[in-house]
Motif scaffolding. Structure first.
Motif, PDB file in Angstrom:
ATOM      1  N   ALA A 134       0.685  -1.208   0.143  1.00  0.00           N
ATOM      2  CA  ALA A 134       0.245   0.202   0.077  1.00  0.00           C
ATOM      3  C   ALA A 134       1.088   0.366  -0.086  1.00  0.00           C
ATOM      4  O   ALA A 134       0.339   2.806  -0.083  1.00  0.00           O
ATOM      5  CB  ALA A 134      -0.957   0.089   1.529  1.00  0.00           C
ATOM      6  N   GLY A 135       2.299   0.510  -0.420  1.00  0.00           N
ATOM      7  CA  GLY A 135       2.869   2.156   0.130  1.00  0.00           C
ATOM      8  C   GLY A 135       2.698   2.945   1.110  1.00  0.00           C
ATOM      9  O   GLY A 135       2.988   4.715   1.100  1.00  0.00           O
ATOM     10  N   ALA A 136       2.689   2.271   2.420  1.00  0.00           N
ATOM     11  CA  ALA A 136       2.259   3.599   3.437  1.00  0.00           C
ATOM     12  C   ALA A 136       3.811   4.583   4.068  1.00  0.00           C
ATOM     13  O   ALA A 136       4.668   3.478   3.882  1.00  0.00           O
ATOM     14  CB  ALA A 136       2.180   2.249   4.333  1.00  0.00           C
ATOM     15  N   THR A 137       3.372   5.676   4.353  1.00  0.00           N
ATOM     16  CA  THR A 137       4.951   5.956   4.974  1.00  0.00           C
ATOM     17  C   THR A 137       5.093   6.131   6.681  1.00  0.00           C
ATOM     18  O   THR A 137       3.652   5.243   6.849  1.00  0.00           O
ATOM     19  CB  THR A 137       4.198   7.693   5.020  1.00  0.00           C
ATOM     20  N   PRO A 138       5.729   6.066   7.221  1.00  0.00           N
ATOM     21  CA  PRO A 138       6.044   5.620   9.243  1.00  0.00           C
ATOM     22  C   PRO A 138       4.314   6.507   9.649  1.00  0.00           C
ATOM     23  O   PRO A 138       4.141   6.050  10.306  1.00  0.00           O
ATOM     24  CB  PRO A 138       7.084   6.709   9.773  1.00  0.00           C
ATOM     25  N   GLY A 139       4.246   7.452   8.839  1.00  0.00           N
ATOM     26  CA  GLY A 139       2.941   8.556   9.549  1.00  0.00           C
ATOM     27  C   GLY A 139       1.764   7.089   9.681  1.00  0.00           C
ATOM     28  O   GLY A 139       1.212   7.404  10.458  1.00  0.00           O
ATOM     29  N   GLN A 140       1.500   7.046   8.077  1.00  0.00           N
ATOM     30  CA  GLN A 140       0.480   5.617   8.168  1.00  0.00           C
ATOM     31  C   GLN A 140       0.742   4.809   8.717  1.00  0.00           C
ATOM     32  O   GLN A 140      -0.266   4.328   9.632  1.00  0.00           O
ATOM     33  CB  GLN A 140       0.805   6.336   6.423  1.00  0.00           C
ATOM     34  N   LEU A 141       1.739   4.741   8.908  1.00  0.00           N
ATOM     35  CA  LEU A 141       1.796   3.502   9.843  1.00  0.00           C
ATOM     36  C   LEU A 141       0.827   3.234  11.519  1.00  0.00           C
ATOM     37  O   LEU A 141       0.500   2.181  11.745  1.00  0.00           O
ATOM     38  CB  LEU A 141       3.611   2.346   9.566  1.00  0.00           C
ATOM     39  N   GLY A 142       1.580   4.723  11.783  1.00  0.00           N
ATOM     40  CA  GLY A 142       1.301   4.738  12.835  1.00  0.00           C
ATOM     41  C   GLY A 142      -0.340   4.624  13.084  1.00  0.00           C
ATOM     42  O   GLY A 142      -0.649   3.863  14.091  1.00  0.00           O
ATOM     43  N   THR A 143      -1.019   5.810  11.966  1.00  0.00           N
ATOM     44  CA  THR A 143      -2.572   5.241  12.305  1.00  0.00           C
ATOM     45  C   THR A 143      -3.042   3.950  11.827  1.00  0.00           C
ATOM     46  O   THR A 143      -4.024   3.952  12.755  1.00  0.00           O
ATOM     47  CB  THR A 143      -2.977   6.358  10.958  1.00  0.00           C
ATOM     48  N   ALA A 144      -2.113   3.414  11.170  1.00  0.00           N
ATOM     49  CA  ALA A 144      -3.301   1.578  11.127  1.00  0.00           C
ATOM     50  C   ALA A 144      -2.735   0.804  12.028  1.00  0.00           C
ATOM     51  O   ALA A 144      -3.906   0.582  12.419  1.00  0.00           O
ATOM     52  CB  ALA A 144      -2.167   1.231   9.927  1.00  0.00           C
ATOM     53  N   LEU A 145      -1.803   1.250  13.068  1.00  0.00           N
ATOM     54  CA  LEU A 145      -1.716   0.366  14.678  1.00  0.00           C
ATOM     55  C   LEU A 145      -2.296   0.665  15.512  1.00  0.00           C
ATOM     56  O   LEU A 145      -2.950   0.055  16.152  1.00  0.00           O
ATOM     57  CB  LEU A 145      -0.164   0.642  15.128  1.00  0.00           C
ATOM     58  N   LEU A 146      -2.751   2.004  15.568  1.00  0.00           N
ATOM     59  CA  LEU A 146      -4.067   2.387  16.508  1.00  0.00           C
ATOM     60  C   LEU A 146      -4.859   2.077  16.001  1.00  0.00           C
ATOM     61  O   LEU A 146      -6.165   2.019  16.733  1.00  0.00           O
ATOM     62  CB  LEU A 146      -3.525   4.372  16.142  1.00  0.00           C
ATOM     63  N   ALA A 147      -5.669   2.080  14.785  1.00  0.00           N
ATOM     64  CA  ALA A 147      -6.940   1.798  14.175  1.00  0.00           C
ATOM     65  C   ALA A 147      -6.969   0.360  14.970  1.00  0.00           C
ATOM     66  O   ALA A 147      -7.503  -0.217  14.639  1.00  0.00           O
ATOM     67  CB  ALA A 147      -7.267   1.910  13.158  1.00  0.00           C
ATOM     68  N   PHE A 148      -5.779  -0.450  14.495  1.00  0.00           N
ATOM     69  CA  PHE A 148      -5.646  -1.783  14.999  1.00  0.00           C
ATOM     70  C   PHE A 148      -6.363  -2.081  16.182  1.00  0.00           C
ATOM     71  O   PHE A 148      -7.245  -2.812  16.384  1.00  0.00           O
ATOM     72  CB  PHE A 148      -4.384  -2.188  14.581  1.00  0.00           C
ATOM     73  N   GLY A 149      -5.517  -1.249  16.517  1.00  0.00           N
ATOM     74  CA  GLY A 149      -5.547  -1.038  18.816  1.00  0.00           C
ATOM     75  C   GLY A 149      -6.523  -0.702  19.270  1.00  0.00           C
ATOM     76  O   GLY A 149      -7.477  -1.525  19.870  1.00  0.00           O
ATOM     77  N   VAL A 150      -7.277   0.354  18.525  1.00  0.00           N
ATOM     78  CA  VAL A 150      -8.440   0.963  19.114  1.00  0.00           C
ATOM     79  C   VAL A 150     -10.161   0.146  18.934  1.00  0.00           C
ATOM     80  O   VAL A 150     -10.860  -0.625  19.254  1.00  0.00           O
ATOM     81  CB  VAL A 150      -9.195   2.523  18.546  1.00  0.00           C
ATOM     82  N   ALA A 151      -9.816  -0.932  17.716  1.00  0.00           N
ATOM     83  CA  ALA A 151     -10.877  -1.663  17.461  1.00  0.00           C
ATOM     84  C   ALA A 151     -10.917  -3.239  18.343  1.00  0.00           C
ATOM     85  O   ALA A 151     -11.694  -3.560  18.302  1.00  0.00           O
ATOM     86  CB  ALA A 151     -10.513  -2.295  15.643  1.00  0.00           C
ATOM     87  N   GLY A 152      -9.441  -3.489  18.414  1.00  0.00           N
ATOM     88  CA  GLY A 152      -8.840  -4.271  19.069  1.00  0.00           C
ATOM     89  C   GLY A 152      -9.569  -4.161  20.170  1.00  0.00           C
ATOM     90  O   GLY A 152     -10.040  -5.105  21.646  1.00  0.00           O
ATOM     91  N   LEU A 153      -9.914  -2.976  21.416  1.00  0.00           N
ATOM     92  CA  LEU A 153     -10.246  -2.861  22.361  1.00  0.00           C
ATOM     93  C   LEU A 153     -11.701  -2.954  22.724  1.00  0.00           C
ATOM     94  O   LEU A 153     -12.255  -3.679  23.608  1.00  0.00           O
ATOM     95  CB  LEU A 153      -9.897  -1.570  22.853  1.00  0.00           C
ATOM     96  N   ALA A 154     -12.325  -3.158  21.414  1.00  0.00           N
ATOM     97  CA  ALA A 154     -13.454  -2.906  21.462  1.00  0.00           C
ATOM     98  C   ALA A 154     -13.722  -4.758  21.175  1.00  0.00           C
ATOM     99  O   ALA A 154     -15.081  -5.093  22.058  1.00  0.00           O
ATOM    100  CB  ALA A 154     -14.263  -2.507  20.118  1.00  0.00           C
ATOM    101  N   GLY A 155     -13.093  -5.176  20.226  1.00  0.00           N
ATOM    102  CA  GLY A 155     -13.393  -6.644  20.752  1.00  0.00           C
ATOM    103  C   GLY A 155     -13.321  -7.415  21.929  1.00  0.00           C
ATOM    104  O   GLY A 155     -13.417  -8.146  22.102  1.00  0.00           O
ATOM    105  N   ASN A 156     -12.183  -6.632  22.190  1.00  0.00           N
ATOM    106  CA  ASN A 156     -11.966  -7.907  23.880  1.00  0.00           C
ATOM    107  C   ASN A 156     -12.665  -7.289  24.700  1.00  0.00           C
ATOM    108  O   ASN A 156     -13.671  -8.602  24.824  1.00  0.00           O
ATOM    109  CB  ASN A 156     -10.774  -6.588  24.728  1.00  0.00           C
ATOM    110  N   PHE A 157     -14.219  -6.769  25.017  1.00  0.00           N
ATOM    111  CA  PHE A 157     -14.874  -6.167  25.644  1.00  0.00           C
ATOM    112  C   PHE A 157     -16.302  -7.169  24.690  1.00  0.00           C
ATOM    113  O   PHE A 157     -16.779  -7.797  25.663  1.00  0.00           O
ATOM    114  CB  PHE A 157     -15.723  -4.761  25.912  1.00  0.00           C
ATOM    115  N   ALA A 158     -16.345  -7.102  23.513  1.00  0.00           N
ATOM    116  CA  ALA A 158     -17.360  -7.311  23.242  1.00  0.00           C
ATOM    117  C   ALA A 158     -17.638  -9.266  22.930  1.00  0.00           C
ATOM    118  O   ALA A 158     -17.995  -9.995  23.429  1.00  0.00           O
ATOM    119  CB  ALA A 158     -17.273  -7.608  20.840  1.00  0.00           C
ATOM    120  N   ALA A 159     -16.107  -8.985  22.504  1.00  0.00           N
ATOM    121  CA  ALA A 159     -15.429 -10.551  22.791  1.00  0.00           C
ATOM    122  C   ALA A 159     -16.189 -11.538  24.072  1.00  0.00           C
ATOM    123  O   ALA A 159     -16.282 -12.670  24.612  1.00  0.00           O
ATOM    124  CB  ALA A 159     -14.708 -11.219  22.435  1.00  0.00           C
TER     125      ALA A 159
END
Length: 436
Positions: A226-251
């Motif tokens: 996807a040609g991700a830049t360092p700044g975009q990588l941080g955004t993607a990892l943050l999105a992964f984590g926020v979604a993961g936190l929601a998934g933890n309580f739902a699961a």
């Protein structure tokens, strides 16, 4: 419970910190991405051994004091990593991280049932494991950001400071937690003979190995497809984590009702998300890839609490021993995933990690759907069938007005006995607890 959640967050952040820093670590230490990934592999291997070994060695020692000592070891390990002069020193530091992490996770994961009333055990367990998701939301992205601003060594130094603060919090906020009984090797190994426990551990092995085969190398994968830049990588990892936190309580809520149903859904979504990252990244660029990474995070966020609930449901009479096995297999799978992903990345290119991860996740899906699941209707603190002895001698508990009798030092949960949820005994006599 907040202190335990902070502890799980800190140990997982310490373990996962290299994920967002692999490229600069490899560049400065002059090693390949696959070799730098050994900093995760070794940590997972050591944690896999440390979890059951430390659980056996600590005997009846106060769990609060043990947790604080292990957090102090993590402090020292992160400082050593910050001053590593070569890959050998870094790996030594990461081995010490594995010791601290394996012990903290094995002990903390089974303490919820001792700190809250039974009706709140499922929610408390989700809170403890929210630290795992929070490590993705806050820890790994924060470490990546600190690494971008001050270098990867600064990230490890900051992590050492956080570990020291958490060690102090555990001493101040937790009550004394003397062991209810020492965990013995025979009891730990005996759990492997229970089909639901063995199925749960296989499920953990496949799912976590598949996840980390790809997630360890998510940075180079997103850069390539996807040609991700360092700044975009941080955004993607943050999105992964926020979604993961929601998934933890739902699961957590879903697994309390049916661990199998929760894990079938998790495995299906994770398999699809991982396999679709490369084609969607090439077709839609970074936004499409980042959206799938968030879906991936949503699914993976529920893995820890759901698999832990599966095992606590399968062995409610031996929670600490089951937790030790869980952490051993979980971290062994992290190590195997990082190693397998590294070999795939070095041999087939970064794109090779995705089909490997997808195949393993699909295997986990089949295991969750077809394997022997624990009985429903309980969880940590509920009622379940376990080996037991009735008035007629050794056998499996199915009923009877007088509860169960068992061997000295053992502890088995019961179903089918009117009014009786758990029987316990100690040397010299039998005590049957009866209530509804």
């Amino acid at each position: 419970m907040g202190a335990l959640a902070a502890a799980t967050c800190t140990v997982v952040t310490s373990e996962m910190l290299p994920v967002g820093l692999l490229t600069p670590i490899g560049r400065e230490l002059r090693v390949s991405d696959g070799t730098a990934g050994l900093s995760l592999t070794l940590t997972g291997l050591v944690a896999a051994v440390a979890a059951p070994v430390l659980t056996l060695l600590i005997g009846r020692r106060d769990r609060r004091a043990v947790l604080a000592v292990l957090m102090a070891a993590l402090t020292a390990a992160n400082l050593l990593a910050a001053y590593a002069t070569g890959i050998g020193v870094l790996l030594a530091a990461r081995a010490l991280v594995g010791v601290g992490m394996g012990g903290v996770w094995a002990i903390a994961s089974g303490l919820a049932v001792r700190l809250v009333p039974e009706r709140r055990v499922a929610a408390a367990t989700s809170l403890v494991f929210s630290g795992v998701a929070a490590a993705s939301v806050l820890g790994v992205p924060a470490g990546t950001l600190v690494g971008e601003l001050g270098g990867w060594r600064a990230a490890f130094t900051a992590m050492a400071g956080v570990c020291a603060v958490v060690a102090l919090a555990l001493l101040v906020l937790l009550p004394p937690l003397p062991a209810a009984g020492a965990v013995r090797l025979r009891g730990v190994l005996g759990l492997l003979r229970r089909p639901p426990v063995a199925t749960g551990l296989l499920l953990v092995a496949l799912l976590v190995t598949g996840h980390f085969a790809a997630y360890t190398y998510v940075r180079p994968v997103l850069e390539a497809v996807a040609g991700a830049t360092p700044g975009q990588l941080g955004t993607a990892l943050l999105a992964f984590g926020v979604a993961g936190l929601a998934g933890n309580f739902a699961a957590g809520a879903g697994a309390a009702r049916s661990p199998r149903t929760a894990l079938v859904g998790i495995c299906a979504v994770l398999t699809a998300a991982v396999l679709l990252v490369p084609p969607v990244g090439r077709a839609a660029g970074f936004p499409g890839a980042a959206a799938l990474v968030a879906v991936w995070g949503l699914a993976y966020g529920g893995v820890s609490v759901s698999t832990q609930t599966w095992l606590m449901t399968a062995a409610p009479d031996a929670r600490e021993a089951a937790s030790a096995l869980f952490v051993a297999v979980f971290n062994g799978a992290i190590a195997l995933g990082a190693l397998a992903g590294g070999r795939a990345a070095d041999g087939w290119g970064t794109g090779g990690v995705v089909p490997l991860a997808g195949a393993l996740a699909a295997g986990a899906l089949l295991t969750a759907a077809l394997g022997r699941a624990p009985r429903r209707g309980g969880g940590a603190g509920g009622g379940f069938v376990g080996p037991g002895w009735g008035r007629g001698g050794p056998g499996r508990a199915r009923g009877g007005r007088d509860g169960l009798v068992g061997p000295d030092g053992a502890r088995w949960a019961v179903v089918g006995v009117p009014g009786c949820r758990e029987a316990s005994w100690s040397a010299g006599g039998v005590l049957v607890r009866r209530w509804r």
